[in-house]
Motif scaffolding. Structure first.
Motif, PDB file in Angstrom:
ATOM      1  N   UNK A   1     -21.486  -3.496  64.357  1.00 32.32           N
ATOM      2  CA  UNK A   1     -20.832  -4.443  63.458  1.00 32.32           C
ATOM      3  C   UNK A   1     -19.355  -4.481  63.792  1.00 32.32           C
ATOM      4  N   UNK A   2     -18.819  -5.684  64.003  1.00 25.54           N
ATOM      5  CA  UNK A   2     -17.390  -5.868  64.231  1.00 25.54           C
ATOM      6  C   UNK A   2     -16.940  -7.064  63.406  1.00 25.54           C
ATOM      7  N   UNK A   3     -16.000  -6.823  62.498  1.00 28.72           N
ATOM      8  CA  UNK A   3     -15.491  -7.869  61.598  1.00 28.72           C
ATOM      9  C   UNK A   3     -16.610  -8.607  60.867  1.00 28.72           C
ATOM     10  N   UNK A   4     -17.584  -7.826  60.393  1.00 32.86           N
ATOM     11  CA  UNK A   4     -18.659  -8.385  59.582  1.00 32.86           C
ATOM     12  C   UNK A   4     -19.788  -9.050  60.346  1.00 32.86           C
ATOM     13  N   UNK A   5     -19.722  -9.071  61.669  1.00 41.13           N
ATOM     14  CA  UNK A   5     -20.764  -9.699  62.490  1.00 41.13           C
ATOM     15  C   UNK A   5     -21.539  -8.615  63.234  1.00 41.13           C
ATOM     16  N   UNK A   6     -22.829  -8.856  63.455  1.00 44.74           N
ATOM     17  CA  UNK A   6     -23.659  -7.936  64.218  1.00 44.74           C
ATOM     18  C   UNK A   6     -23.679  -8.416  65.664  1.00 44.74           C
ATOM     19  N   UNK A   7     -23.402  -7.489  66.578  1.00 42.60           N
ATOM     20  CA  UNK A   7     -23.399  -7.811  68.004  1.00 42.60           C
ATOM     21  C   UNK A   7     -24.393  -6.916  68.741  1.00 42.60           C
ATOM     22  N   UNK A   8     -25.027  -7.478  69.760  1.00 39.23           N
ATOM     23  CA  UNK A   8     -25.938  -6.749  70.630  1.00 39.23           C
ATOM     24  C   UNK A   8     -25.415  -6.777  72.058  1.00 39.23           C
ATOM     25  N   UNK A   9     -24.091  -6.880  72.176  1.00 39.32           N
ATOM     26  CA  UNK A   9     -23.437  -6.943  73.476  1.00 39.32           C
ATOM     27  C   UNK A   9     -21.995  -6.489  73.314  1.00 39.32           C
ATOM     28  N   UNK A  10     -21.308  -6.325  74.426  1.00 35.82           N
ATOM     29  CA  UNK A  10     -19.907  -5.950  74.373  1.00 35.82           C
ATOM     30  C   UNK A  10     -19.114  -7.028  73.641  1.00 35.82           C
ATOM     31  N   UNK A  11     -18.083  -6.615  72.908  1.00 36.24           N
ATOM     32  CA  UNK A  11     -17.289  -7.495  72.057  1.00 36.24           C
ATOM     33  C   UNK A  11     -15.870  -7.588  72.611  1.00 36.24           C
ATOM     34  N   UNK A  12     -15.290  -8.795  72.593  1.00 32.77           N
ATOM     35  CA  UNK A  12     -13.914  -8.969  73.044  1.00 32.77           C
ATOM     36  C   UNK A  12     -12.970  -8.497  71.942  1.00 32.77           C
ATOM     37  N   UNK A  13     -12.271  -7.399  72.213  1.00 35.48           N
ATOM     38  CA  UNK A  13     -11.296  -6.861  71.269  1.00 35.48           C
ATOM     39  C   UNK A  13      -9.963  -6.770  72.006  1.00 35.48           C
ATOM     40  N   UNK A  14      -8.994  -7.532  71.534  1.00 37.23           N
ATOM     41  CA  UNK A  14      -7.654  -7.559  72.149  1.00 37.23           C
ATOM     42  C   UNK A  14      -7.728  -7.842  73.641  1.00 37.23           C
ATOM     43  N   UNK A  15      -8.620  -8.762  74.027  1.00 38.61           N
ATOM     44  CA  UNK A  15      -8.712  -9.171  75.421  1.00 38.61           C
ATOM     45  C   UNK A  15      -9.518  -8.250  76.316  1.00 38.61           C
ATOM     46  N   UNK A  16     -10.138  -7.221  75.741  1.00 41.43           N
ATOM     47  CA  UNK A  16     -10.949  -6.292  76.534  1.00 41.43           C
ATOM     48  C   UNK A  16     -12.367  -6.262  75.988  1.00 41.43           C
ATOM     49  N   UNK A  17     -13.344  -6.333  76.887  1.00 45.07           N
ATOM     50  CA  UNK A  17     -14.740  -6.245  76.505  1.00 45.07           C
ATOM     51  C   UNK A  17     -15.020  -4.802  76.110  1.00 45.07           C
ATOM     52  N   UNK A  18     -15.394  -4.579  74.837  1.00 42.66           N
ATOM     53  CA  UNK A  18     -15.527  -3.222  74.306  1.00 42.66           C
ATOM     54  C   UNK A  18     -16.848  -3.035  73.570  1.00 42.66           C
ATOM     55  N   UNK A  19     -17.234  -1.765  73.429  1.00 41.37           N
ATOM     56  CA  UNK A  19     -18.425  -1.433  72.652  1.00 41.37           C
ATOM     57  C   UNK A  19     -18.171  -0.122  71.919  1.00 41.37           C
ATOM     58  N   UNK A  20     -19.021   0.145  70.951  1.00 41.49           N
ATOM     59  CA  UNK A  20     -18.929   1.398  70.199  1.00 41.49           C
ATOM     60  C   UNK A  20     -19.799   2.436  70.914  1.00 41.49           C
ATOM     61  N   UNK A  21     -19.337   3.676  70.904  1.00 44.10           N
ATOM     62  CA  UNK A  21     -20.089   4.777  71.513  1.00 44.10           C
ATOM     63  C   UNK A  21     -20.547   5.738  70.427  1.00 44.10           C
ATOM     64  N   UNK A  22     -21.338   6.734  70.796  1.00 41.87           N
ATOM     65  CA  UNK A  22     -21.953   7.624  69.805  1.00 41.87           C
ATOM     66  C   UNK A  22     -20.949   8.349  68.916  1.00 41.87           C
ATOM     67  N   UNK A  23     -19.738   8.561  69.389  1.00 39.09           N
ATOM     68  CA  UNK A  23     -18.717   9.221  68.563  1.00 39.09           C
ATOM     69  C   UNK A  23     -18.178   8.292  67.478  1.00 39.09           C
ATOM     70  N   UNK A  24     -18.499   6.982  67.584  1.00 41.01           N
ATOM     71  CA  UNK A  24     -18.012   5.998  66.623  1.00 41.01           C
ATOM     72  C   UNK A  24     -16.773   5.263  67.094  1.00 41.01           C
ATOM     73  N   UNK A  25     -16.188   5.710  68.189  1.00 38.77           N
ATOM     74  CA  UNK A  25     -14.986   5.041  68.699  1.00 38.77           C
ATOM     75  C   UNK A  25     -15.364   3.831  69.556  1.00 38.77           C
ATOM     76  N   UNK A  26     -14.392   2.940  69.733  1.00 43.72           N
ATOM     77  CA  UNK A  26     -14.563   1.764  70.585  1.00 43.72           C
ATOM     78  C   UNK A  26     -13.959   2.075  71.948  1.00 43.72           C
ATOM     79  N   UNK A  27     -14.694   1.701  73.008  1.00 44.18           N
ATOM     80  CA  UNK A  27     -14.206   1.910  74.363  1.00 44.18           C
ATOM     81  C   UNK A  27     -14.469   0.658  75.185  1.00 44.18           C
TER      82      UNK A  27
END
Length: 115
Positions: free
Chosen positions: A39-65
């Motif tokens: 979930x990013x900004x209330x939307x469900x994604x099943x792919x990498x998300x553009x955050x600040x111009x970088x394609x990012x995803x969440x990892x098991x620790x909960x952080x975005x990379x």
């Protein structure tokens, strides 16, 4: 229709919609496995998300990379789909995953004592 309705079989879990899982081989630039759905900004994604111009995803620790393969989509993680035969009390098909109070659910959600 996008409205919340009571599930016909309280607590049922769809057989064809997995819970959050590793991202079908998608990794971050540091080698960590991406976890989908996310979930990013209330939307469900099943792919990498553009955050600040970088394609990012969440990892098991909960952080975005940052994703290693920009724009990659996991092959084994479906987008929102019908709920594997789960219906509401009025007969409408349930759609999963769903976001409720910031959490992603792949099953009926208890709201005010009703699933």
């Amino acid at each position: 229709s996008g409205s919340w309705q009571q599930c016909a079989d309280a607590g049922a879990t769809p057989a064809d919609t997995p819970a959050a899982s590793s991202g079908g081989g998608i990794t971050t630039v540091s080698g960590d496995a991406c976890i989908f759905p996310v979930v990013y900004r209330g939307q469900v994604y099943n792919e990498c998300v553009d955050i600040a111009g970088k394609s990012s995803c969440r990892v098991s620790s909960g952080s975005w990379q940052q994703c290693a393969d920009a724009g990659a989509t996991p092959a084994d993680t479906p987008a929102a789909s019908s709920g594997g035969g789960i219906t509401t009390v009025s007969g409408d098909a349930c759609i999963f995953p769903v976001v409720y109070r910031g959490q992603v659910y792949n099953e009926c959600v208890d709201i005010a004592g009703k699933s």
